[in-house]
Design a protein around this motif. Structure first.
Motif, short mmCIF file in Angstrom:
data_model
loop_
_atom_site.label_atom_id
_atom_site.label_comp_id
_atom_site.label_asym_id
_atom_site.label_seq_id
_atom_site.Cartn_x
_atom_site.Cartn_y
_atom_site.Cartn_z
N VAL A 187 -2.15 1.51 2.77
CA VAL A 187 -1.05 0.78 2.16
C VAL A 187 -0.32 0.02 3.25
O VAL A 187 0.14 0.61 4.24
CB VAL A 187 -0.07 1.74 1.45
N SER A 188 -0.20 -1.29 3.08
CA SER A 188 0.49 -2.13 4.05
C SER A 188 1.99 -2.13 3.78
O SER A 188 2.43 -2.42 2.67
CB SER A 188 -0.06 -3.56 3.97
N TYR A 189 2.78 -1.79 4.81
CA TYR A 189 4.23 -1.79 4.70
C TYR A 189 4.79 -2.96 5.50
O TYR A 189 4.74 -2.98 6.72
CB TYR A 189 4.80 -0.47 5.22
N ASN A 190 5.29 -3.97 4.78
CA ASN A 190 5.83 -5.18 5.42
C ASN A 190 4.87 -5.75 6.46
O ASN A 190 5.28 -6.19 7.54
CB ASN A 190 7.19 -4.89 6.07
N GLY A 191 3.59 -5.71 6.14
CA GLY A 191 2.58 -6.18 7.08
C GLY A 191 2.40 -7.69 7.04
O GLY A 191 2.82 -8.37 6.10
N ASP A 192 1.77 -8.20 8.08
CA ASP A 192 1.44 -9.62 8.18
C ASP A 192 0.16 -9.85 7.37
O ASP A 192 -0.95 -9.59 7.85
CB ASP A 192 1.24 -10.00 9.64
N THR A 193 0.33 -10.33 6.15
CA THR A 193 -0.81 -10.49 5.23
C THR A 193 -1.89 -11.40 5.80
O THR A 193 -3.08 -11.09 5.72
CB THR A 193 -0.33 -11.04 3.87
N VAL A 194 -1.47 -12.52 6.37
CA VAL A 194 -2.44 -13.48 6.92
C VAL A 194 -3.24 -12.83 8.05
O VAL A 194 -4.46 -12.96 8.13
CB VAL A 194 -1.72 -14.74 7.43
N ARG A 195 -2.54 -12.14 8.94
CA ARG A 195 -3.20 -11.48 10.06
C ARG A 195 -4.19 -10.43 9.56
O ARG A 195 -5.32 -10.32 10.08
CB ARG A 195 -2.16 -10.82 10.96
N MET A 196 -3.80 -9.66 8.56
CA MET A 196 -4.68 -8.62 8.03
C MET A 196 -5.91 -9.23 7.39
O MET A 196 -7.03 -8.72 7.55
CB MET A 196 -3.92 -7.74 7.04
N GLU A 197 -5.73 -10.33 6.68
CA GLU A 197 -6.88 -10.98 6.06
C GLU A 197 -7.80 -11.56 7.12
O GLU A 197 -9.03 -11.49 7.00
CB GLU A 197 -6.39 -12.07 5.10
N THR A 198 -7.22 -12.13 8.17
CA THR A 198 -8.01 -12.69 9.27
C THR A 198 -8.87 -11.61 9.93
O THR A 198 -10.02 -11.85 10.29
CB THR A 198 -7.11 -13.34 10.33
#
Length: 218
Positions: A187-198
């Motif tokens: 579960v991502s908590y206030n994560g950088d969505t773009v970075r995670m997708e990259t």
């Protein structure tokens, strides 16, 4: 739509998940890289955007050219910046209330790339250490996140809880990469969505408030 599962254990990242970290991770990465360049361990053209301090360290060790003294000096950089950043770090909003709500219902474990001692001290200073069943720092595993070692350590310690019944939460892509590599939903908590997708990180869910974790246990 998120499909709810039978969650029997929770794993928390620490910096910027439980604690509002003041650790300057960019400085840590820059200084570590500068040192490893100075002693001619890493190349000048390394893609720094794709690395964290932990992956730089792992890359350096993999060269098999690091002496014990070099490794100690490399870790000294991280330790110095880590201690400065963790001093008087505050809890993230909603953390005390969530931990009080979950305590005793299921195992709660901290997995962090910080040293176990520094993590224990920070949690004790914030009066939340007693809520956790274990704290797994970098000194307890062979490789740090994004390697899955710490999560596999947890699975080995709680053999009665299969990976599919754990849930982990963190703010960084390395948290998600390590968790999913161990077969644990992230579960991502206030994560950088773009970075995670990259970085190809699989997310079971995304939350903006830490208290939302309780929704997965209903």
């Amino acid at each position: 739509m998120t499909v709810h599962v039978d969650v029997r254990g929770l794993i928390f990242d620490m910096d910027n998940t439980l604690l509002r970290s003041r650790i300057d991770f960019d400085q840590m990465k820059r200084e570590t890289y500068a040192y490893l360049r100075k002693i001619s361990i890493l190349d000048e053209d390394l893609d720094m955007e794709s690395h964290t301090t932990s992956t730089l360290m792992a890359e350096a060790v993999r060269t098999s050219r690091m002496t014990e003294a070099m490794i100690a000096e490399m870790w000294g950089i991280a330790d110095r910046i880590e201690k400065a950043g963790m001093h008087q770090a505050d809890l993230e909003p909603g953390v005390p209330e969530l931990l009080e709500q979950l305590h005793g219902r299921l195992p709660l474990v901290v997995v962090t790339n910080n040293s176990s001692g520094a993590a224990e001290l920070a949690l004790k200073e914030n009066k939340v250490r007693h809520y956790f069943d274990d704290v797994i720092g970098r000194d307890k595993v062979k490789s740090m996140k994004p390697a899955p070692d710490a999560f596999l350590h947890v699975l080995a310690a709680y053999k009665h809880i299969p990976a599919e019944h754990w849930l982990s939460v963190g703010d960084a892509w390395i948290d998600g990469a390590a968790s999913t590599a161990a077969g644990i939903r992230f579960v991502s908590y206030n994560g950088d969505t773009v970075r995670m997708e990259t970085m190809g990180v699989q997310r079971y869910a995304e939350i903006r408030e830490i208290g939302q974790l309780a929704d997965f246990l209903a």
